[in-house]
Design a protein around this motif. Sequence first.
Motif, short mmCIF file in Angstrom:
data_model
loop_
_atom_site.label_atom_id
_atom_site.label_comp_id
_atom_site.label_asym_id
_atom_site.label_seq_id
_atom_site.Cartn_x
_atom_site.Cartn_y
_atom_site.Cartn_z
N ASP A 32 -54.92 -20.29 10.88
CA ASP A 32 -53.65 -20.97 10.67
C ASP A 32 -53.77 -22.47 10.89
O ASP A 32 -53.16 -23.26 10.16
CB ASP A 32 -52.59 -20.37 11.61
CG ASP A 32 -51.19 -20.70 11.17
OD1 ASP A 32 -50.88 -20.50 9.98
OD2 ASP A 32 -50.40 -21.18 12.02
N LYS A 36 -52.62 -25.01 7.96
CA LYS A 36 -51.51 -25.92 8.21
C LYS A 36 -51.95 -27.38 8.05
O LYS A 36 -51.24 -28.20 7.47
CB LYS A 36 -50.94 -25.70 9.60
CG LYS A 36 -49.72 -26.56 9.88
CD LYS A 36 -49.10 -26.22 11.21
CE LYS A 36 -47.86 -27.08 11.42
NZ LYS A 36 -47.16 -26.73 12.64
N HIS A 37 -53.15 -27.71 8.54
CA HIS A 37 -53.63 -29.08 8.41
C HIS A 37 -54.00 -29.42 6.97
O HIS A 37 -53.87 -30.58 6.55
CB HIS A 37 -54.78 -29.35 9.38
CG HIS A 37 -54.26 -29.59 10.76
ND1 HIS A 37 -53.87 -28.57 11.60
CD2 HIS A 37 -54.00 -30.73 11.42
CE1 HIS A 37 -53.42 -29.08 12.72
NE2 HIS A 37 -53.48 -30.40 12.64
N SER A 57 -50.31 -19.06 4.47
CA SER A 57 -49.61 -18.63 5.68
C SER A 57 -48.19 -19.18 5.71
O SER A 57 -47.87 -20.15 5.02
CB SER A 57 -50.37 -19.11 6.92
OG SER A 57 -50.29 -20.53 7.00
N SER A 59 -46.76 -20.81 8.13
CA SER A 59 -46.72 -22.18 8.66
C SER A 59 -47.19 -23.18 7.61
O SER A 59 -46.66 -24.29 7.54
CB SER A 59 -47.55 -22.30 9.94
OG SER A 59 -48.90 -22.07 9.68
N SER A 60 -48.15 -22.81 6.78
CA SER A 60 -48.61 -23.67 5.71
C SER A 60 -47.49 -23.86 4.68
O SER A 60 -47.24 -24.98 4.22
CB SER A 60 -49.85 -23.06 5.05
OG SER A 60 -50.39 -23.92 4.09
N THR A 63 -44.82 -26.09 6.14
CA THR A 63 -45.33 -27.47 6.20
C THR A 63 -45.25 -28.14 4.83
O THR A 63 -44.80 -29.28 4.71
CB THR A 63 -46.78 -27.47 6.71
OG1 THR A 63 -46.81 -26.89 8.01
CG2 THR A 63 -47.34 -28.88 6.78
#
Length: 136
Positions: A32, A36-37, A57, A59-60, A63
């Motif tokens: 993750d 995300k980054h 994901s 969170s991705s 974001t």
Amino acid sequence: EFSGAASAMHKNSTLRAVTVEEWVLLAKARTDFVAKHAALSAPDIFLPRLLLCCGISNSSLVTMLRRMEKMAEQSVDPGKAFNDLLSSSAVSQWGLPRIGGRKVIKRKLYGRITAYIRTGLKKASKESKEELNMAS
């Protein structure tokens, strides 16, 4: 658009140092933190392409949606800014032959984001549900 390593180009060339295919792999990473980054660091022009990926994901996804929302807030004309991300020159950098025109891409993006939100809401914890709802 981001500058620095994320948008680096090869010297004397229009080729990006990190290709769209590599951004896709990073955005779909099982870790993750990496995914995300990648969503935070990818050049703006690749955001719609990354949103078309299967297997990103939650969170991705959140974001990327937040980045696009921030772009819209900072733009004088958010509709034009979004259409610029779907221009022929932008889409040609995605490496997806025969993806279709702007209308087709918008429909695919809407379908993909809607599907992610539906499946994400089924799997997500209460906090993640709130994040997804805020982002949509």
